[in-house]
Design an enzyme around this catalytic site. Sequence first.
Site, PDB file in Angstrom:
ATOM      1  N   ASP A   1       0.861  -1.191   0.000  1.00  7.80           N
ATOM      2  CA  ASP A   1       0.000   0.000   0.000  1.00  7.80           C
ATOM      3  C   ASP A   1       0.897   1.240   0.000  1.00  7.80           C
ATOM      4  O   ASP A   1       1.893   1.309   0.740  1.00  7.80           O
ATOM      5  CB  ASP A   1      -0.902   0.002   1.230  1.00  7.80           C
ATOM      6  N   ILE A   2       0.578   2.213  -0.867  1.00 12.43           N
ATOM      7  CA  ILE A   2       1.364   3.455  -0.940  1.00 12.43           C
ATOM      8  C   ILE A   2       1.013   4.333   0.266  1.00 12.43           C
ATOM      9  O   ILE A   2      -0.165   4.574   0.553  1.00 12.43           O
ATOM     10  CB  ILE A   2       1.075   4.203  -2.246  1.00 12.43           C
TER      11      ILE A   2
ATOM     12  N   GLU B   1      -4.679   2.131  -4.377  1.00 15.73           N
ATOM     13  CA  GLU B   1      -3.220   2.071  -4.367  1.00 15.73           C
ATOM     14  C   GLU B   1      -2.702   0.769  -3.773  1.00 15.73           C
ATOM     15  O   GLU B   1      -1.509   0.653  -3.467  1.00 15.73           O
ATOM     16  CB  GLU B   1      -2.659   3.263  -3.568  1.00 15.73           C
TER      17      GLU B   1
END
Length: 717
Positions: A576-577, A619
């Site tokens: 996950d960003i 994301e």
Amino acid sequence: MEPLVRALLTLRTFARRGHGLLAALGLGAYVVLGGATAEFGVGQGVALGLWALLLASRVRRKLRETSDAGLRLDVEVGSLLAVALEASLVRLDGSLSGRLSPALYVLVALVAAFARPLAGIFIVVWILALEAGLRLMAPGPSELGGFATHAAFVATFALLNLTLLRAEVARIRVTARARVEAQLVRIREDARSYRLLGGGEVADREEVRSDRLARASVEEIHQSVHYALDLLRRSLDLHTAVLLWLNDAGTHLRISEISTSSNEVQDAPFPAGDGVLGAVLAKRTSVSLEGLKPTFRVPYYPGPCPVRALVAMPVFDGETLRGVLAIDRLENTPFTPGEEEMAAQAARFCLRAIQNERVFLQLERAKVEQGKLYRAAQALGSALSEQDVVEAGVKAAREIASFDLAAVTLFDEATRSHEVVAARSADGKFDDLVGVRFSHNTGLVSMVVQNRCPLPYRGEYEAGHKVVLSKRLPWPAHPSLLVLPLVLHERALGTLILGARRRHAFGDPVRPTLEVLASHLAVSLSNARMVQKLETMATTDGLTGLFNKRAMLDSAAQKIAASARFDRKLAVLMTDIDHFKKVNDTYGHDVGDVVIRGLADILKRQKRTTDIVARFGGEEFVVLCEQTDEMGAMLLAERIREELGKTIFRTGHKTGGSLSVTCSIGVAIFPDAGGDWEALFKAADEALYVSKRSGRNRCTAWRAPSSRSVRKTASGT
């Protein structure tokens, strides 16, 4: 010990297969030693019974043979007959020079006529050996004096029979074969003159089938025409009624069918301008003559003219002059207009019979072609991938025409280039072209795509003057070539290329059908591309080109099942960003898309060939790694995290021209973290949550709840 065993096995095999020959040798020895001249008793009865049993079994086996009898069987039958004949001569005449001795020549003639040559030689030697033994063992003065002369006569007689009889049989076979071939040629010429066969060449198997249909039609035409001519001759009391047909060049006439009372008719072709028939062909109108003299020239009579009245009328097929119908009489009685009209009706009947058979053949060929196209459409319709469509198209083309190599090319309009997607050749040398690309040029393939019409025009290839693919990709120098466009809605998708070593392989009989097949192939290729596009859209994320959530779930179920079956580890990485919402709020969603594509590219570079990467939503990304334990998964996660941290994204935003982001990763291992996808995914999500809660920009491996501890690797920040 081993040589002895082999010798025993060989002896047993010889005894089992050659016991008949051994029995014949034993019976011959029994006859030579006096068994044939002794008083009849138990020994003679046993010998006679054994001989009869062996001969009956061998003759029965020889009669049952569907192919040529074996050499051993011929030798056994001939040897048994020789033993019986020699024994009969000795017992009935008392010697081999009695009144029944010529029977020996009869046996030699039979053997020479019906046995194999090698078997005949062996049997003649066996007969002479028996005779020599009997003469040597005969009581009284020796009879060997005349044996040499007698043996020479026997050998000469056998040689003459063998040579002359077999030579005559061979001559008869050659004559019969030549007669049959000449008749087939005659029938084929008739079929062509009646326009039952096309002028072009077709595939071998299609040519055989066309010949069979043409022979049947020619036979039907001859029966119908002969019936009409015979009825005309009997009704008008004619000497001859004959239908003569022009050859394709229009230079000669030949008798197509005839009904005559004459025994002297010239069947050979004769010049079209010869005699009265030449006047009919030149004037294209009927000619009626009477009071003919013997010096008058009627071409189908080889000698003096035997008739005194004659009518010849042209036979037209539309506007084309096809032949002449001639009727004549021995008496000098002129033909009335009614009789001439009856002859004209007979000519029209003959022509109608030919036209009917022509229509019948056309319908038969159309039915066959429709069947081929129907099967091709079925095969192409069931093919969903481009490769399956190409394979089905080449297979269908082979059913229509005979060729030695085939290729399919596809044209990319964006790059103006061609790609060979399929190549098949008889020797396999051409198959390596699959995958080769070449730019649009002046070759035949490019010209066919550009003009959307088949080339070359007559299907003839001149290797020194024509380029097929490109100059750097030479095409085999086969004399026949056909490049067909694959056109859909006026747009050329590619080409179907066929080549053959046989000349005129792609003539008029097969070319239209191949063009229709190319149209079907183009539609199926377009459908296959559409299906592939739909499958890609259904399984691929449009932004990153990775698998989407649906495809990921399908692959995850398969990989978990395989890992459980083979007791292997399976790692799940959930990425996950960090602070991605802030990126979108600050730089806009277009920059956010750039960041997402950047992380997707990093995941593609870091994964192995067997790993699966998918965008799970927003994301978030998921990576599945087969045969990977916790240590390997953590190493991969660290490489991903570090590379993303080093990546600079160009934004072009007023707040700054570059951007860097970090990511958090959670790792879970099958089967420790769960036995199914739901449990495994939940464990990876929990590990990711730990990374987020512990400060982000780090990787965390899942641990069982009892330990309440996780393994964490943080960044240097």
